[in-house]
Scaffold this active site. Structure first.
Site, PDB file in Angstrom:
ATOM      1  N   ASP A  85      -5.608   2.936   8.140  1.00 49.96           N
ATOM      2  CA  ASP A  85      -6.864   2.815   8.244  1.00 49.96           C
ATOM      3  C   ASP A  85      -6.968   1.025   8.296  1.00 49.96           C
ATOM      4  O   ASP A  85      -8.174   0.801   8.703  1.00 49.96           O
ATOM      5  CB  ASP A  85      -7.508   2.784   7.113  1.00 49.96           C
ATOM      6  CG  ASP A  85      -8.035   4.431   6.640  1.00 49.96           C
ATOM      7  OD1 ASP A  85      -7.566   5.314   7.924  1.00 49.96           O
ATOM      8  OD2 ASP A  85      -8.757   5.166   5.994  1.00 49.96           O
ATOM      9  N   GLY A  94      -0.466   4.262   0.076  1.00 48.00           N
ATOM     10  CA  GLY A  94      -1.201   5.396   0.613  1.00 48.00           C
ATOM     11  C   GLY A  94      -0.392   6.379   1.808  1.00 48.00           C
ATOM     12  O   GLY A  94       0.837   6.373   1.605  1.00 48.00           O
ATOM     13  N   PHE A  95      -0.958   7.015   2.471  1.00 50.63           N
ATOM     14  CA  PHE A  95      -0.518   7.806   3.288  1.00 50.63           C
ATOM     15  C   PHE A  95       0.200   7.068   4.340  1.00 50.63           C
ATOM     16  O   PHE A  95       1.610   7.703   4.634  1.00 50.63           O
ATOM     17  CB  PHE A  95      -1.517   8.654   4.063  1.00 50.63           C
ATOM     18  CG  PHE A  95      -2.295   9.675   3.365  1.00 50.63           C
ATOM     19  CD1 PHE A  95      -1.616  10.761   3.077  1.00 50.63           C
ATOM     20  CD2 PHE A  95      -3.488   9.461   3.018  1.00 50.63           C
ATOM     21  CE1 PHE A  95      -2.222  11.888   2.365  1.00 50.63           C
ATOM     22  CE2 PHE A  95      -4.051  10.418   2.284  1.00 50.63           C
ATOM     23  CZ  PHE A  95      -3.493  11.852   2.044  1.00 50.63           C
ATOM     24  N   GLY A  96       0.093   5.999   4.797  1.00 53.30           N
ATOM     25  CA  GLY A  96       0.632   5.172   5.835  1.00 53.30           C
ATOM     26  C   GLY A  96       2.128   4.544   5.027  1.00 53.30           C
ATOM     27  O   GLY A  96       3.264   4.507   5.381  1.00 53.30           O
ATOM     28  N   GLY A 111       0.868  -1.104   0.071  1.00 61.02           N
ATOM     29  CA  GLY A 111       0.080  -0.092   0.003  1.00 61.02           C
ATOM     30  C   GLY A 111       0.598   1.107  -0.068  1.00 61.02           C
ATOM     31  O   GLY A 111       1.489   1.457   0.673  1.00 61.02           O
ATOM     32  N   ALA A 158      -5.677  10.622   7.793  1.00 63.27           N
ATOM     33  CA  ALA A 158      -4.539  10.866   6.938  1.00 63.27           C
ATOM     34  C   ALA A 158      -3.341  11.169   7.993  1.00 63.27           C
ATOM     35  O   ALA A 158      -2.293  10.302   7.991  1.00 63.27           O
ATOM     36  CB  ALA A 158      -4.490  11.721   5.682  1.00 63.27           C
ATOM     37  N   GLU A 209     -19.077  17.487   2.529  1.00 63.07           N
ATOM     38  CA  GLU A 209     -18.467  18.082   1.497  1.00 63.07           C
ATOM     39  C   GLU A 209     -19.243  17.973  -0.019  1.00 63.07           C
ATOM     40  O   GLU A 209     -19.295  18.935  -0.741  1.00 63.07           O
ATOM     41  CB  GLU A 209     -17.119  17.666   1.299  1.00 63.07           C
ATOM     42  CG  GLU A 209     -16.385  18.333   2.733  1.00 63.07           C
ATOM     43  CD  GLU A 209     -14.831  17.795   3.036  1.00 63.07           C
ATOM     44  OE1 GLU A 209     -14.122  18.168   3.751  1.00 63.07           O
ATOM     45  OE2 GLU A 209     -14.591  16.753   2.157  1.00 63.07           O
TER      46      GLU A 209
HETATM   47  C1  FAD Z   1     -13.367  10.685   0.568  1.00 60.16           C
HETATM   48  C2  FAD Z   1     -12.217  10.666   1.619  1.00 60.16           C
HETATM   49  C3  FAD Z   1     -12.054  11.884   2.265  1.00 60.16           C
HETATM   50  C4  FAD Z   1     -11.239  11.981   3.196  1.00 60.16           C
HETATM   51  N1  FAD Z   1     -10.856  13.072   3.950  1.00 60.16           N
HETATM   52  C5  FAD Z   1     -10.005  13.264   4.669  1.00 60.16           C
HETATM   53  C6  FAD Z   1      -9.478  14.299   5.347  1.00 60.16           C
HETATM   54  O1  FAD Z   1     -10.144  15.497   4.931  1.00 60.16           O
HETATM   55  N2  FAD Z   1      -8.635  14.631   6.261  1.00 60.16           N
HETATM   56  C7  FAD Z   1      -8.035  13.223   6.597  1.00 60.16           C
HETATM   57  O2  FAD Z   1      -7.127  13.349   7.621  1.00 60.16           O
HETATM   58  N3  FAD Z   1      -8.542  12.228   6.160  1.00 60.16           N
HETATM   59  C8  FAD Z   1      -9.298  11.800   5.187  1.00 60.16           C
HETATM   60  N4  FAD Z   1      -9.727  10.776   4.883  1.00 60.16           N
HETATM   61  C9  FAD Z   1      -9.168   9.737   5.308  1.00 60.16           C
HETATM   62  C10 FAD Z   1      -7.594   9.190   4.945  1.00 60.16           C
HETATM   63  O3  FAD Z   1      -7.787   9.599   3.543  1.00 60.16           O
HETATM   64  C11 FAD Z   1      -7.196   8.044   5.330  1.00 60.16           C
HETATM   65  O4  FAD Z   1      -7.442   7.785   6.704  1.00 60.16           O
HETATM   66  C12 FAD Z   1      -5.915   7.610   4.742  1.00 60.16           C
HETATM   67  O5  FAD Z   1      -5.877   7.363   3.293  1.00 60.16           O
HETATM   68  C13 FAD Z   1      -5.665   6.225   5.427  1.00 60.16           C
HETATM   69  O6  FAD Z   1      -4.198   5.964   4.771  1.00 60.16           O
HETATM   70  P1  FAD Z   1      -3.816   4.432   4.641  1.00 60.16           P
HETATM   71  O7  FAD Z   1      -2.437   4.748   4.277  1.00 60.16           O
HETATM   72  O8  FAD Z   1      -4.015   3.663   5.669  1.00 60.16           O
HETATM   73  O9  FAD Z   1      -4.604   3.888   3.374  1.00 60.16           O
HETATM   74  P2  FAD Z   1      -4.709   4.691   1.933  1.00 60.16           P
HETATM   75  O10 FAD Z   1      -4.496   5.988   1.852  1.00 60.16           O
HETATM   76  O11 FAD Z   1      -6.387   4.319   1.707  1.00 60.16           O
HETATM   77  O12 FAD Z   1      -3.759   3.587   0.909  1.00 60.16           O
HETATM   78  C14 FAD Z   1      -4.008   2.304   0.823  1.00 60.16           C
HETATM   79  C15 FAD Z   1      -3.184   1.815  -0.348  1.00 60.16           C
HETATM   80  O13 FAD Z   1      -3.075   0.409  -0.319  1.00 60.16           O
HETATM   81  C16 FAD Z   1      -3.437  -0.082  -1.754  1.00 60.16           C
HETATM   82  N5  FAD Z   1      -4.198  -1.271  -1.477  1.00 60.16           N
HETATM   83  C17 FAD Z   1      -5.316  -1.822  -0.796  1.00 60.16           C
HETATM   84  N6  FAD Z   1      -5.256  -2.812  -1.071  1.00 60.16           N
HETATM   85  C18 FAD Z   1      -4.306  -3.446  -2.132  1.00 60.16           C
HETATM   86  C19 FAD Z   1      -4.182  -4.659  -2.369  1.00 60.16           C
HETATM   87  N7  FAD Z   1      -4.903  -5.974  -2.218  1.00 60.16           N
HETATM   88  N8  FAD Z   1      -2.971  -4.831  -3.152  1.00 60.16           N
HETATM   89  C20 FAD Z   1      -2.288  -3.833  -3.262  1.00 60.16           C
HETATM   90  N9  FAD Z   1      -2.563  -2.723  -2.907  1.00 60.16           N
HETATM   91  C21 FAD Z   1      -3.593  -2.210  -2.222  1.00 60.16           C
HETATM   92  C22 FAD Z   1      -4.514   0.950  -2.437  1.00 60.16           C
HETATM   93  O14 FAD Z   1      -4.359   1.073  -3.793  1.00 60.16           O
HETATM   94  C23 FAD Z   1      -3.889   2.430  -1.620  1.00 60.16           C
HETATM   95  O15 FAD Z   1      -3.004   3.098  -2.372  1.00 60.16           O
HETATM   96  C24 FAD Z   1     -10.583  10.704   3.597  1.00 60.16           C
HETATM   97  C25 FAD Z   1     -11.002   9.573   3.041  1.00 60.16           C
HETATM   98  C26 FAD Z   1     -11.787   9.364   1.954  1.00 60.16           C
HETATM   99  C27 FAD Z   1     -12.106   8.258   1.254  1.00 60.16           C
END
Ligand code: FAD
Length: 431
Positions: free
Chosen positions: A306, A20-22, A18, A322, A177
């Site tokens: 998340d 994403g942010f993490g 992943g 995030a 929003e």
């Molecule tokens: C519409 C929306 C608005 C938001 N607004 C805010 C905000 O204003 N402020 C705030 O702080 N937070 C906000 N959030 C929440 C924030 O975006 C999440 O808390 C944050 O993205 C979590 O980070 P993460 O790294 O855990 O997961 P994510 O950022 O979701 O990243 C997960 C990554 O894992 C990858 N992945 C998933 N499954 C697989 C797999 N099986 N194989 C390979 N890759 C995979 C995905 O492609 C993705 O790139 C919002 C979320 C959404 C959906």
């Protein structure tokens, strides 16, 4: 299998699932560590989810809120990027299974985020798309813009009213929003663009099962948001439960709304990390990690963002936002580097920076400790913070200019209807 021998040398191999942010934050925290990192993501881009609703409502284009993962990590010599979907984790043999190859690891960081939850009604997904990926945002944008086009085409008064009805389910930050932005499109952006319909007559209905909008925020901010939405012409219905969704509208516990566009912003469920790891999880599927973010009995496996649940100092679960994912990623990167150097770190501590949500033009809510901002000041603060967190100077500049232009002209530059389904020109089967 991608063998460890294929990697540059026999340094410890950290696999991060992943970007994403993490995941990205973990990768960058390991930039100077003597490790080899493989970042696996099923998408080729990192998506700035907080601004997805701006793509869904035609204010920004996808490329303004998403960046190729390879480009982000281009200068980090110890990081390799694989675009592949992870399907499982073989914890006994320390391998990540993907749709293309198995990837061995010494340390594993699972940062696969969350997705929409339809509370056991996955069949609603077809009619009420949620907002998580770029594809979701462009699909919703198409649905919103097509609804006005269809209303302009039809002679049927009831059908016209249906097309001009937009239902958003869930009044958390994303729902608020979305509702505010659709109201602005209808009342301002396209108000003069049609000849047979008056887009200002569109009904935007925000449905919330709980007693108030923005339930995660304090009462005063929640009340402000309600007033601002109402002033913008959004019909806010709290204490209202959705009992069904289909291609022509939504059923409520107390009636039905015929609608051309339904958007789901009501619930999330974690990715299947808990299933892959056979780990304990909470009701939303988040892995219950230890205070160093490892999975019990697996000190070599971390789950962050998340996909995980951990308590803060006051005993409350760290929120799915995030900054929390970023802090967890940075902590795990440092902890892996420390362990390799034979050192240790104290447990993870979450620092809550605050909460922000925008409602529309000159209307936002900000909560930072005891400081609460609303209205124009809140809106300005929200904009500056989001621009600051975008990646790359060019994008910050482009987004700032776009917002300024939209603010001055009431326009939205990305009003493109793309990939129109050929037969019925609709996103839902039954519309
Ligand atoms: C519409 C929306 C608005 C938001 N607004 C805010 C905000 O204003 N402020 C705030 O702080 N937070 C906000 N959030 C929440 C924030 O975006 C999440 O808390 C944050 O993205 C979590 O980070 P993460 O790294 O855990 O997961 P994510 O950022 O979701 O990243 C997960 C990554 O894992 C990858 N992945 C998933 N499954 C697989 C797999 N099986 N194989 C390979 N890759 C995979 C995905 O492609 C993705 O790139 C919002 C979320 C959404 C959906």
């Amino acid at each position: 299998m991608i063998a460890a021998a294929n990697l540059p040398d026999a340094r410890p191999h950290v696999v991060i699932i992943g970007a994403g942010f993490g995941g990205l934050s973990a990768a960058t925290a390991l930039a100077r560590a003597t490790v080899d990192i493989t970042v696996i993501d099923r998408q080729n881009h990192h998506c700035f989810q907080p601004l997805l609703y701006q793509v869904a409502t035609a204010a920004l284009s996808p490329a303004e809120i998403a960046w190729p993962i390879r480009a982000i990590l281009r200068h980090q010599r110890n990081a390799t990027v694989l675009m592949a979907e992870v399907t499982g984790i073989d914890t006994a043999n320390r391998r990540v299974q993907t749709t293309s190859a198995a990837v061995p690891y010494d340390h594993l960081v699972v940062a696969t985020g969350a997705t929409h939850s339809y509370f056991g009604h996955d069949e609603w997904a077809e009619f009420a798309p949620g907002l998580k990926r770029i594809e979701d945002a462009t699909r919703i944008r198409r649905s919103i813009l097509l609804a006005f086009e269809r209303a302009e085409l039809t002679e049927d008064v009831a059908e016209r009213a249906r097309q001009l009805t937009f239902v958003i389910i869930g009044a958390g930050a994303t729902g608020v929003e979305m509702a505010g932005a659709i109201a602005e499109i209808a009342r301002h952006t396209i108000a003069m663009d049609f000849r047979r319909i008056d887009p200002r007559t569109a009904q935007i209905i925000l449905i919330e099962a709980g007693p108030r909008v923005l339930p995660a925020l304090s009462n005063d901010l929640s009340n402000y948001a309600l007033r601002a939405l109402t002033k913008m012409g959004v019909d806010v219905r709290t204490d209202t439960r959705v009992t069904g969704c289909d291609g022509r509208g939504v059923d409520l516990a107390n009636g039905r709304i015929n609608a051309g566009t339904i958007i789901w912003a009501a619930g999330v469920v974690a990715s299947p990390a808990a299933r892959w790891l056979n780990a304990e999880h909470d009701r939303a599927g988040r892995v219950l990690v230890r205070d160093d973010l490892t999975v019990p009995d697996h000190p070599e496996i971390f789950v962050i963002g998340d996909a995980a649940t951990v308590k803060d100092e006051s005993g409350k679960p760290v929120p799915g936002v995030a900054p929390a994912a970023k802090q967890m990623g940075a902590y795990v990167g440092k902890l892996i580097a420390a362990r390799i150097a034979g050192q240790s770190l104290p447990p993870f501590r979450y620092r809550h920076a605050g909460d922000l949500a925008t409602i529309g033009r000159r209307a936002a809510v900000v909560s930072i400790g005891k400081v609460h901002l609303t209205g124009f000041l809140g809106w300005l603060f929200w904009g500056v913070v989001h621009i600051y967190f975008l990646i790359g100077l060019r994008r910050r500049f482009v987004v700032a200019i776009n917002w300024l232009w939209d603010y001055l002209t009431f326009q939205r530059g990305a009003r493109l209807i793309t990939e129109v389904p050929r037969q019925r020109q609709n996103i839902s089967r039954n519309n």
